[in-house]
Enzyme design. Structure first.
Site, short mmCIF file in Angstrom:
data_model
loop_
_atom_site.label_atom_id
_atom_site.label_comp_id
_atom_site.label_asym_id
_atom_site.label_seq_id
_atom_site.Cartn_x
_atom_site.Cartn_y
_atom_site.Cartn_z
N HIS A 17 -6.33 26.51 5.23
CA HIS A 17 -7.06 26.74 3.98
C HIS A 17 -7.40 28.22 3.85
CE1 HIS A 17 -10.74 27.04 6.26
NE2 HIS A 17 -10.70 25.77 6.64
N HIS A 20 -8.72 30.15 7.01
CA HIS A 20 -7.69 30.51 7.99
C HIS A 20 -6.84 31.65 7.43
CE1 HIS A 20 -8.07 25.95 8.61
NE2 HIS A 20 -8.68 26.51 9.64
N CYS A 125 -22.19 17.15 20.90
CA CYS A 125 -21.71 17.05 19.52
C CYS A 125 -20.19 17.05 19.56
CB CYS A 125 -22.22 18.21 18.67
SG CYS A 125 -21.43 18.24 17.04
N CYS A 128 -18.59 19.99 17.53
CA CYS A 128 -18.61 21.28 18.21
C CYS A 128 -17.84 21.21 19.53
CB CYS A 128 -20.03 21.73 18.55
SG CYS A 128 -21.08 21.98 17.13
N CYS A 142 -27.07 18.22 14.56
CA CYS A 142 -26.29 19.43 14.80
C CYS A 142 -26.27 20.21 13.48
CB CYS A 142 -24.86 19.08 15.21
SG CYS A 142 -23.74 20.47 14.98
N HIS A 145 -22.65 20.27 11.87
CA HIS A 145 -21.96 19.04 11.47
C HIS A 145 -22.87 17.97 10.86
CE1 HIS A 145 -19.20 21.06 14.29
NE2 HIS A 145 -18.31 20.66 13.41
N LYS A 294 -20.30 25.71 0.01
CA LYS A 294 -19.54 25.63 1.24
C LYS A 294 -18.23 24.87 0.99
CE LYS A 294 -19.83 24.24 5.93
NZ LYS A 294 -20.46 23.95 7.14
N LYS A 297 -14.07 19.32 2.98
CA LYS A 297 -13.20 18.23 2.56
C LYS A 297 -13.99 17.21 1.75
CE LYS A 297 -9.27 16.78 5.35
NZ LYS A 297 -8.97 16.22 6.67
N1 MSP Z 1 -9.76 26.39 17.70
C1 MSP Z 1 -10.93 27.15 17.50
C2 MSP Z 1 -10.69 28.61 17.82
C3 MSP Z 1 -10.20 28.89 19.20
S1 MSP Z 1 -9.87 30.58 19.43
C4 MSP Z 1 -9.66 30.76 21.05
C5 MSP Z 1 -11.38 27.03 16.06
N2 MSP Z 1 -10.46 26.66 15.18
S2 MSP Z 1 -10.71 26.49 13.60
O1 MSP Z 1 -9.50 25.93 13.06
O2 MSP Z 1 -11.91 25.82 13.34
O3 MSP Z 1 -10.76 27.94 13.04
C6 MSP Z 1 -11.97 28.65 12.92
C7 MSP Z 1 -11.65 29.96 12.27
O4 MSP Z 1 -11.00 29.74 11.02
C8 MSP Z 1 -12.84 30.82 11.92
O5 MSP Z 1 -13.35 31.56 12.99
C9 MSP Z 1 -12.21 31.69 10.87
O6 MSP Z 1 -11.33 32.59 11.47
C10 MSP Z 1 -11.42 30.70 10.07
N3 MSP Z 1 -12.25 30.03 9.07
C11 MSP Z 1 -12.40 28.69 8.93
N4 MSP Z 1 -13.19 28.46 7.83
C12 MSP Z 1 -13.56 29.62 7.29
C13 MSP Z 1 -14.24 29.99 6.11
N5 MSP Z 1 -14.77 29.12 5.27
N6 MSP Z 1 -14.32 31.31 5.82
C14 MSP Z 1 -13.74 32.26 6.61
N7 MSP Z 1 -13.08 31.95 7.70
C15 MSP Z 1 -13.11 30.65 8.17
O7 MSP Z 1 -12.54 27.29 15.79
#
Ligand code: MSP
Length: 645
Positions: A17, A20, A125, A128, A142, A145, A294, A297
């Site tokens: 999304h 990412h 959790c 988390c 939490c 979540h 925010k 989904k």
């Molecule tokens: N798998 C772990 C990370 C392990 S790294 C060794 C994880 N994955 S995640 O799919 O949840 O990705 C989190 C990351 O996705 C955030 O730190 C950020 O880079 C990005 N984002 C997810 N949602 C976001 C927003 N709404 N806004 C900006 N970035 C965000 O955590």
């Protein structure tokens, strides 16, 4: 000069999304910027595929976890090329090489005495994937979540994180750039002011099997964070790989604030225990919300990159995210915001600058970069503004202040647009005695465009490549891909032959229509002044009813089949279209950036099928023996929309 830049590896329980996409665009832009600055770059992203969350998601779809992970990981891999993101390595935690590295590191840390076995009970959790402390809960839930954690008592392996607390505090204090922006550094230091607990790094197989087996106890799998963080090393073929030697000492991680703790606390203490130097920098950004809500989904407002690219184009998406978010703070996505940036910053500012400059080069110098004459004050000023921008840009990009770097670039774009208006190449072109001056003006503009194409490359690779092509240059040439060798004024060779290209950023018509409707509604309320005035004397009250305002022209174009009309887009301060009968007196390109006076509450009318919302004021007068229209304006630049009394 080496650079190693990483994104988090993303969980495969959700499809890519906007969040990412943003982190990955940031890492890609930075890696392109570092290459422009002459560095050898390694850029890594990937997917995090073990743990509760993934096992659960796979079970829901009734497929084996690996099959599920393969599918979602592929979605991530397929998304990056659409965003013009070009990682050098895509790592998956199910890669056998990664699994082996995790196990060898666990064994090493175990052998050194930093892992012990213990009974533990705590509040877990699942979202988390970790135990929470009582203090972290908000109303028993939490905070991330919004679910109550489960009380779990079990035997597990623990990493002696507490042992490294003091060293970590000292490292952060001695290295102010270790965690940036500063707010996150402060957050970590404040967290570290309380005693640090050891980290539970295993899960009993009775509860979870989808993970990397502990090398010293086959009844357990590795906690997903201990597994995942190691990707930054296994991706370099640690310990024996050449890439590890070349890149580990310069590692920079980009993450969002949600995963600050694992990166700022677990990871450095793990590295300390392994006897490795810590990464160099952690760059932490804020969260993207959607329409100030925010993204989630359950709300159903998750924004998908592929859809955004289809609607707005990849260059617009990359530019928008980098320009709109102040790195470190949250930002809000909305289609109005992205369309506004596209139409104003891209279509009007850079798009118009490029197309009108190229059009003039085509017309006045036969599509070749001319040999300039001596530079005058105006030319030197644009040169200086551009040179200063190069310095600011280099510094801000290096510090992840992308929005500031882009602000500096846009100041040059706006100066160049004003330079065109004040130097009037179309007037110079009328007299052959001015041809040297015309050549200087057009050369100055082209040189400015070359340097703009260079600095825009990391942000909008596609649009920048088009600019480079249009200017008759080659993509890999030092003139546009090497800050050190090409980032100086005056290198553009005279005689270079331009190539025809499509407009860089066509305006978004859909929004124009929407805006037209909005404006029409505002101004079409019946205005008695218009019917009551009989063109004789008017009263002060009647005059008061005429809404005169200062408007800035942001776009101007000829109207097909009309010799008289120009279609103007003005800001007053809202955007509106005005059809003006001034085409015989003004060339469209000389109007951009001009402030004019308009009647803002004219009843809307359609001219040549285009709705016009207002009227520009001009004097009809004899100038140099010819009758023409001369636009009225104000003697100093004022905020657009200022009322004229
Ligand atoms: N798998 C772990 C990370 C392990 S790294 C060794 C994880 N994955 S995640 O799919 O949840 O990705 C989190 C990351 O996705 C955030 O730190 C950020 O880079 C990005 N984002 C997810 N949602 C976001 C927003 N709404 N806004 C900006 N970035 C965000 O955590």
């Amino acid at each position: 000069m080496n650079t190693y830049i990483t994104t988090p590896i993303y969980y495969v329980n959700a499809q890519p999304h906007l969040g990412h996409a943003y982190t990955t665009i940031v890492a890609d832009t930075y890696s392109r910027f570092r290459r422009l600055a002459g560095a050898t770059v390694r850029f890594q992203t990937g997917t995090d595929e073990h743990g509760d969350k993934i096992a659960e998601a796979a079970a829901k779809e009734d497929v084996p976890p690996k099959e599920y992970a393969d599918r979602i990981s592929r979605l991530f891999q397929d998304t990056w090329p659409l965003l013009e993101v070009q990682p050098d390595n895509f790592i998956r935690t199910t890669d056998p090489g990664h699994v082996a590295t995790v196990q060898s590191i666990l064994q090493k840390v175990h052998d050194s005495g930093d892992i012990y076995f213990d009974e533990y009970s705590g509040l877990y959790c699942r979202g988390c994937e970790r135990f929470l402390t009582e203090k972290e809960l908000v109303d028993g839930l939490c905070p991330d979540h919004q679910v109550p954690p489960q009380e779990i008592a079990e035997q597990n392996y623990f990493f002696r994180m507490s042992r490294y607390q003091q060293r970590l505090i000292e490292h952060i204090e001695e290295n102010p750039d270790f965690i940036t922006p500063e707010r996150y550094r402060n957050e970590v230091l404040s967290f570290l002011s309380e005693p640090l607990e050891d980290l539970c790094i295993s899960r009993p197989k009775s509860r979870l099997t989808w993970g990397i087996e502990l090398p010293f106890d086959a009844n357990f799998v590795t906690y997903v964070w201990f597994d995942a963080l190691i990707n930054y090393l296994s991706g370099l073929d640690y310990p024996d790989g050449e890439d590890f030697d070349r890149f580990w000492s310069v590692a920079e991680h980009v993450i969002a604030k949600d995963i600050l703790k694992p990166h700022a606390i677990y990871w450095p203490t793990m590295l300390m225990s392994m006897g490795l130097p810590l990464y160099k920098k952690l760059h932490v950004h804020g969260y993207w919300n959607v329409d100030d809500t925010k993204m989630s989904k359950s709300i159903g407002n998750v924004v998908r990159p592929a859809q955004l690219i289809e609607e707005y184009g990849v260059d617009t998406l990359r530019y928008f995210t980098l320009r709109e978010m102040s790195f470190g703070l949250d930002a809000s996505f909305s289609s109005d915001a992205i369309i506004a940036r596209k139409n104003s910053d891209l279509a009007n500012d850079i798009g118009n600058l490029f197309s009108r400059s190229i059009a003039m080069l085509q017309k006045y110098t036969e599509g070749r970069i001319p040999t300039p004459g001596p530079a005058g004050p105006a030319d030197l000023l644009l040169q200086k503004t551009t040179e200063q921008m190069l310095e600011i840009y280099t510094e801000e990009m290096a510090n992840f202040q992308f929005h500031r770097a882009l602000q500096a670039v846009w100041e040059v774009i706006s100066s160049a647009n004003k330079y065109i208006v004040t130097n009037e190449p179309w007037t110079l072109a009328r007299e052959s005695s001015n041809s040297k001056r015309l050549a200087t003006v057009l050369y100055t503009l082209s040189e400015c465009l070359r340097l703009l194409a260079m600095v825009l490359g990391p942000v909008m690779p596609g649009a920048a490549a088009k600019m480079v092509f249009g200017l008759g240059l080659e993509t890999g040439s030092n003139l546009v891909s090497d800050l050190e060798r090409g980032g100086r004024w005056g290198l553009l060779p005279a005689g270079t032959v331009l190539r025809p290209i499509e407009p860089l950023f066509p305006r978004m018509e859909r929004q124009q229509v929407k805006e037209t409707e909005k404006t029409v509604k505002i101004v079409s309320k019946g205005d008695p002044a218009q019917s009551e005035t009989d063109f004789g004397l008017i009263t002060f009250d009647q005059f008061q009813k005429v809404d005169l305002r200062v408007a800035e022209i942001v776009a101007a174009e000829r109207v097909k089949k009309s010799e008289k009309l120009l279609k103007l887009t003005v800001m007053a301060p809202e955007r509106r279209t005005i059809m003006a009968g001034i085409a015989e007196s003004y060339a469209p390109e000389e109007l951009i950036g001009c402030q004019v006076l308009i009647v803002a509450n004219m009843k809307p009318a359609k001219l040549m099928g285009i709705p016009s919302q207002g009227m520009v004021l001009a004097a009809r007068a004899m100038v140099d023996g010819k009758e023409r229209l001369v636009l009225s304006t104000v003697s100093k630049t004022v905020p657009t929309g200022s009322r004229v009394a």
